[in-house]
Design a protein around this motif. Structure first.
Motif, PDB file in Angstrom:
ATOM      1  N   HIS A  45      -6.041  -7.512  13.412  1.00 50.31           N
ATOM      2  CA  HIS A  45      -5.827  -6.320  12.395  1.00 50.31           C
ATOM      3  C   HIS A  45      -5.064  -6.626  11.031  1.00 50.31           C
ATOM      4  O   HIS A  45      -4.682  -5.809  10.100  1.00 50.31           O
ATOM      5  CB  HIS A  45      -5.046  -5.224  12.902  1.00 50.31           C
ATOM      6  CG  HIS A  45      -5.795  -4.727  14.283  1.00 50.31           C
ATOM      7  ND1 HIS A  45      -6.688  -3.855  14.322  1.00 50.31           N
ATOM      8  CD2 HIS A  45      -5.356  -5.174  15.781  1.00 50.31           C
ATOM      9  CE1 HIS A  45      -7.103  -3.670  15.458  1.00 50.31           C
ATOM     10  NE2 HIS A  45      -6.192  -4.503  16.389  1.00 50.31           N
ATOM     11  N   LYS A  46      -4.943  -8.013  10.813  1.00 50.34           N
ATOM     12  CA  LYS A  46      -4.004  -8.422   9.490  1.00 50.34           C
ATOM     13  C   LYS A  46      -4.678  -8.053   8.260  1.00 50.34           C
ATOM     14  O   LYS A  46      -4.041  -7.793   7.356  1.00 50.34           O
ATOM     15  CB  LYS A  46      -3.900 -10.046   9.708  1.00 50.34           C
ATOM     16  CG  LYS A  46      -2.905 -10.471   8.843  1.00 50.34           C
ATOM     17  CD  LYS A  46      -2.505 -11.845   9.239  1.00 50.34           C
ATOM     18  CE  LYS A  46      -1.098 -12.214   8.994  1.00 50.34           C
ATOM     19  NZ  LYS A  46      -0.701 -13.367   9.180  1.00 50.34           N
ATOM     20  N   GLU A  47      -6.073  -7.784   8.070  1.00 49.31           N
ATOM     21  CA  GLU A  47      -6.750  -7.355   6.850  1.00 49.31           C
ATOM     22  C   GLU A  47      -7.031  -5.832   6.890  1.00 49.31           C
ATOM     23  O   GLU A  47      -7.685  -5.499   6.044  1.00 49.31           O
ATOM     24  CB  GLU A  47      -7.610  -8.344   6.502  1.00 49.31           C
ATOM     25  CG  GLU A  47      -7.430  -9.862   6.451  1.00 49.31           C
ATOM     26  CD  GLU A  47      -6.453  -9.973   5.295  1.00 49.31           C
ATOM     27  OE1 GLU A  47      -6.470  -9.556   4.434  1.00 49.31           O
ATOM     28  OE2 GLU A  47      -5.630 -10.978   5.644  1.00 49.31           O
ATOM     29  N   GLN A  48      -7.009  -5.161   7.987  1.00 52.82           N
ATOM     30  CA  GLN A  48      -7.209  -3.861   8.261  1.00 52.82           C
ATOM     31  C   GLN A  48      -5.921  -2.994   7.654  1.00 52.82           C
ATOM     32  O   GLN A  48      -4.932  -3.520   7.916  1.00 52.82           O
ATOM     33  CB  GLN A  48      -7.505  -3.839   9.675  1.00 52.82           C
ATOM     34  CG  GLN A  48      -8.733  -4.032  10.265  1.00 52.82           C
ATOM     35  CD  GLN A  48      -8.851  -4.061  11.752  1.00 52.82           C
ATOM     36  OE1 GLN A  48      -8.399  -3.223  12.298  1.00 52.82           O
ATOM     37  NE2 GLN A  48     -10.201  -4.345  12.146  1.00 52.82           N
ATOM     38  N   GLU A  49      -6.322  -1.614   7.450  1.00 53.34           N
ATOM     39  CA  GLU A  49      -5.162  -0.888   7.331  1.00 53.34           C
ATOM     40  C   GLU A  49      -4.634  -0.392   8.665  1.00 53.34           C
ATOM     41  O   GLU A  49      -5.171  -0.467   9.618  1.00 53.34           O
ATOM     42  CB  GLU A  49      -6.015   0.684   6.840  1.00 53.34           C
ATOM     43  CG  GLU A  49      -4.939   1.785   6.700  1.00 53.34           C
ATOM     44  CD  GLU A  49      -5.472   2.862   6.417  1.00 53.34           C
ATOM     45  OE1 GLU A  49      -5.003   3.638   5.535  1.00 53.34           O
ATOM     46  OE2 GLU A  49      -6.744   3.278   7.098  1.00 53.34           O
ATOM     47  N   MET A  67       0.587  -1.376   0.150  1.00 52.37           N
ATOM     48  CA  MET A  67       0.037  -0.050  -0.084  1.00 52.37           C
ATOM     49  C   MET A  67       1.064   1.174   0.048  1.00 52.37           C
ATOM     50  O   MET A  67       2.001   1.404   0.708  1.00 52.37           O
ATOM     51  CB  MET A  67      -1.046   0.021   1.387  1.00 52.37           C
ATOM     52  CG  MET A  67      -2.124  -0.747   1.115  1.00 52.37           C
ATOM     53  SD  MET A  67      -3.262  -0.351   2.253  1.00 52.37           S
ATOM     54  CE  MET A  67      -4.152   1.142   1.499  1.00 52.37           C
ATOM     55  N   PRO A  68       0.396   2.500  -0.608  1.00 55.64           N
ATOM     56  CA  PRO A  68       1.307   3.604  -0.514  1.00 55.64           C
ATOM     57  C   PRO A  68       1.138   4.211   0.622  1.00 55.64           C
ATOM     58  O   PRO A  68       0.283   3.985   1.657  1.00 55.64           O
ATOM     59  CB  PRO A  68       0.392   4.448  -1.463  1.00 55.64           C
ATOM     60  CG  PRO A  68      -1.050   3.972  -1.598  1.00 55.64           C
ATOM     61  CD  PRO A  68      -0.834   2.421  -1.294  1.00 55.64           C
ATOM     62  N   ASP A  69       2.336   4.945   1.207  1.00 61.49           N
ATOM     63  CA  ASP A  69       2.452   5.495   2.406  1.00 61.49           C
ATOM     64  C   ASP A  69       1.353   6.636   2.697  1.00 61.49           C
ATOM     65  O   ASP A  69       0.856   7.073   1.550  1.00 61.49           O
ATOM     66  CB  ASP A  69       3.779   5.928   2.619  1.00 61.49           C
ATOM     67  CG  ASP A  69       4.875   4.816   2.735  1.00 61.49           C
ATOM     68  OD1 ASP A  69       4.624   3.700   2.938  1.00 61.49           O
ATOM     69  OD2 ASP A  69       5.949   5.252   2.432  1.00 61.49           O
ATOM     70  N   ILE A  70       1.255   7.263   3.848  1.00 61.70           N
ATOM     71  CA  ILE A  70       0.252   8.084   4.087  1.00 61.70           C
ATOM     72  C   ILE A  70       1.099   9.521   4.539  1.00 61.70           C
ATOM     73  O   ILE A  70       1.945   9.295   5.133  1.00 61.70           O
ATOM     74  CB  ILE A  70      -1.024   7.704   5.040  1.00 61.70           C
ATOM     75  CG1 ILE A  70      -1.942   8.688   5.394  1.00 61.70           C
ATOM     76  CG2 ILE A  70      -0.208   7.306   6.397  1.00 61.70           C
ATOM     77  CD1 ILE A  70      -3.199   8.153   6.065  1.00 61.70           C
ATOM     78  N   THR A  71       0.378  10.664   3.968  1.00 64.79           N
ATOM     79  CA  THR A  71       0.868  11.935   4.405  1.00 64.79           C
ATOM     80  C   THR A  71       0.303  12.331   5.764  1.00 64.79           C
ATOM     81  O   THR A  71      -0.675  11.965   6.189  1.00 64.79           O
ATOM     82  CB  THR A  71       0.765  13.168   3.516  1.00 64.79           C
ATOM     83  OG1 THR A  71      -0.603  13.141   3.139  1.00 64.79           O
ATOM     84  CG2 THR A  71       1.164  12.530   1.973  1.00 64.79           C
ATOM     85  N   GLY A  89       2.537 -11.114   6.452  1.00 66.44           N
ATOM     86  CA  GLY A  89       1.249 -11.164   5.626  1.00 66.44           C
ATOM     87  C   GLY A  89       0.289 -10.107   6.133  1.00 66.44           C
ATOM     88  O   GLY A  89      -0.964 -10.439   5.722  1.00 66.44           O
ATOM     89  N   PHE A  90       0.813  -9.116   6.626  1.00 65.89           N
ATOM     90  CA  PHE A  90      -0.226  -7.992   6.731  1.00 65.89           C
ATOM     91  C   PHE A  90      -0.322  -7.160   5.352  1.00 65.89           C
ATOM     92  O   PHE A  90       0.679  -7.022   4.811  1.00 65.89           O
ATOM     93  CB  PHE A  90       0.398  -6.945   7.947  1.00 65.89           C
ATOM     94  CG  PHE A  90       0.079  -7.527   9.203  1.00 65.89           C
ATOM     95  CD1 PHE A  90      -0.866  -7.215  10.104  1.00 65.89           C
ATOM     96  CD2 PHE A  90       1.087  -8.521   9.978  1.00 65.89           C
ATOM     97  CE1 PHE A  90      -1.016  -7.864  11.388  1.00 65.89           C
ATOM     98  CE2 PHE A  90       0.866  -9.062  10.994  1.00 65.89           C
ATOM     99  CZ  PHE A  90      -0.142  -8.770  11.803  1.00 65.89           C
ATOM    100  N   THR A  91      -1.593  -7.029   4.964  1.00 68.39           N
ATOM    101  CA  THR A  91      -1.708  -6.523   3.416  1.00 68.39           C
ATOM    102  C   THR A  91      -1.976  -5.308   3.379  1.00 68.39           C
ATOM    103  O   THR A  91      -1.786  -4.732   2.204  1.00 68.39           O
ATOM    104  CB  THR A  91      -2.836  -7.383   2.903  1.00 68.39           C
ATOM    105  OG1 THR A  91      -3.967  -7.080   3.611  1.00 68.39           O
ATOM    106  CG2 THR A  91      -2.515  -8.856   2.895  1.00 68.39           C
ATOM    107  N   LYS A  92      -2.284  -4.528   4.279  1.00 65.58           N
ATOM    108  CA  LYS A  92      -2.568  -3.051   4.284  1.00 65.58           C
ATOM    109  C   LYS A  92      -1.680  -2.110   5.127  1.00 65.58           C
ATOM    110  O   LYS A  92      -2.525  -1.317   6.070  1.00 65.58           O
ATOM    111  CB  LYS A  92      -4.131  -2.754   4.499  1.00 65.58           C
ATOM    112  CG  LYS A  92      -4.981  -3.467   3.395  1.00 65.58           C
ATOM    113  CD  LYS A  92      -6.313  -3.383   3.857  1.00 65.58           C
ATOM    114  CE  LYS A  92      -7.252  -4.090   2.947  1.00 65.58           C
ATOM    115  NZ  LYS A  92      -8.647  -4.198   3.089  1.00 65.58           N
TER     116      LYS A  92
END
Length: 99
Positions: A56-60, A1-5, A82-85
């Motif tokens: 929280h594995k599938e959460q942002e 996932m892209p980083d957040i500002t 395996g954390f996707t977000k």
């Protein structure tokens, strides 16, 4: 996932969102100042805390540190596990305070 500002994170918080934020700084750094609602898990203890993060594995997940280096390592580690977000806060806590 892209980083957040920092600006994007603050905008989302102002809109009432409560993203899951992990502060990977040391405990003493977190005690001095913190992002409201963040959970402090120092980078060195992250492997021992994986079980606690399983829900929280599938959460942002937004990770941050002081300037972005340690949280980049945390993002890479969590992604390998395996954390996707997982998103890194660009510029870290310093940039967040100035945003």
């Amino acid at each position: 996932m892209p980083d957040i500002t920092p600006a994007e994170l603050k905008q989302r918080q102002a809109a009432g969102e409560h993203p899951f934020i992990i502060d990977v700084r040391e405990t003493w750094e977190n005690e001095e100042a913190r992002i409201e609602g963040s959970q402090n898990i120092p980078l060195g203890t992250l492997p021992q805390k994986l079980d606690e993060l399983e829900d929280h594995k599938e959460q942002e997940i937004i990770v941050h540190c002081k300037g972005g280096g340690r949280s980049a390592s945390a993002k890479a580690y969590l992604t390998q596990q395996g954390f996707t977000k997982v998103r890194n806060l660009v510029g870290g806590f310093q940039a967040y305070q100035q945003a």
